[in-house]
Design an enzyme around this catalytic site. Structure first.
Site, mmCIF file in Angstrom:
data_model
loop_
_atom_site.group_PDB
_atom_site.id
_atom_site.type_symbol
_atom_site.label_atom_id
_atom_site.label_comp_id
_atom_site.label_asym_id
_atom_site.label_seq_id
_atom_site.Cartn_x
_atom_site.Cartn_y
_atom_site.Cartn_z
ATOM 1 C CB VAL A 158 10.503 11.833 -3.374
ATOM 2 C CG1 VAL A 158 9.644 11.746 -2.107
ATOM 3 C CG2 VAL A 158 10.991 10.451 -3.771
ATOM 4 C CG HIS B 20 3.981 10.148 2.798
ATOM 5 N ND1 HIS B 20 3.680 8.981 3.452
ATOM 6 C CD2 HIS B 20 4.042 9.822 1.482
ATOM 7 C CE1 HIS B 20 3.562 8.008 2.571
ATOM 8 N NE2 HIS B 20 3.784 8.493 1.373
ATOM 9 C CB THR C 115 2.055 14.890 5.717
ATOM 10 O OG1 THR C 115 2.503 14.061 4.624
ATOM 11 C CG2 THR C 115 0.636 15.354 5.448
#
Ligand code: INI
Length: 157
Positions: free
Chosen positions: A85, A92, A90
């Site tokens: 990840v 997210h 953003t």
């Protein structure tokens, strides 16, 4: 020699143990390196390919539900989650990384099956590359050895 009873894991896979590896497809150029490092380490610690099942899923967010099904099935003594990840511009990242780590940790504590967290959560692609077989080692390899060790510890408890 001390009289303290000590339990610690062996680093050779216990007889009959099976391991599941969850691989996210997102950022696959990194995850492929984690998977290669993990498999190399597992093989060097007594794991044969028929002891391992690799399950490919879309991304880190999907890992908890798949890990839960695997853990409930009772076939695997350890589940290794491999993913990457990488922070973008953003929020997210926070949702994906947070849901993945919280979810996997709940699966382990709810089911008693160890879920090894081989999911990189990093700020940049460079940091991911460093942890996928370059200057900061290979977190997939670390995850593999942790799985072997946890199976051994849990069999002794
Ligand atoms: N999945 C990842 O494994 N890594 C990421 O960096 C990532 N980002 O940044 O978006 C990511 N997103 C996809 C997510 O895991 C789900 O697969 C998707 O949202 C569908 O539910």
């Amino acid at each position: 020699m001390s009289g303290v009873k000590t339990i610690e894991g062996q680093l050779v896979l216990e007889k009959g143990a099976k391991i599941a590896i969850l691989c996210g497809r997102f950022n696959s150029f990194i995850v492929d390196q984690l998977e290669a490092g993990c498999m190399d380490t597992l093989r060097r610690h007594g794991v044969v390919d028929s002891d391992v099942t690799i399950i490919r899923i879309p991304g880190a967010f999907e890992m908890p539900v798949v890990a839960r099904k695997l853990a409930d099935g009772g076939k695997y003594e350890a589940i290794i989650a491999l993913g990457a990840v990488i922070r973008g511009g953003t929020p997210h990242f926070e949702h994906v990384a947070g849901a993945c780590s919280r979810g996997l940790s709940s699966v382990a504590s709810d089911t008693g099956v160890p879920v090894i967290f081989g999911v990189l959560t990093v700020d940049s692609i460079e940091q991911a590359i460093e942890r996928a077989g370059t200057k900061a080692g290979n977190k997939g390899a670390d995850a593999g050895i942790a799985a072997v060790e946890m199976i051994s510890v849990l069999r002794q408890l």
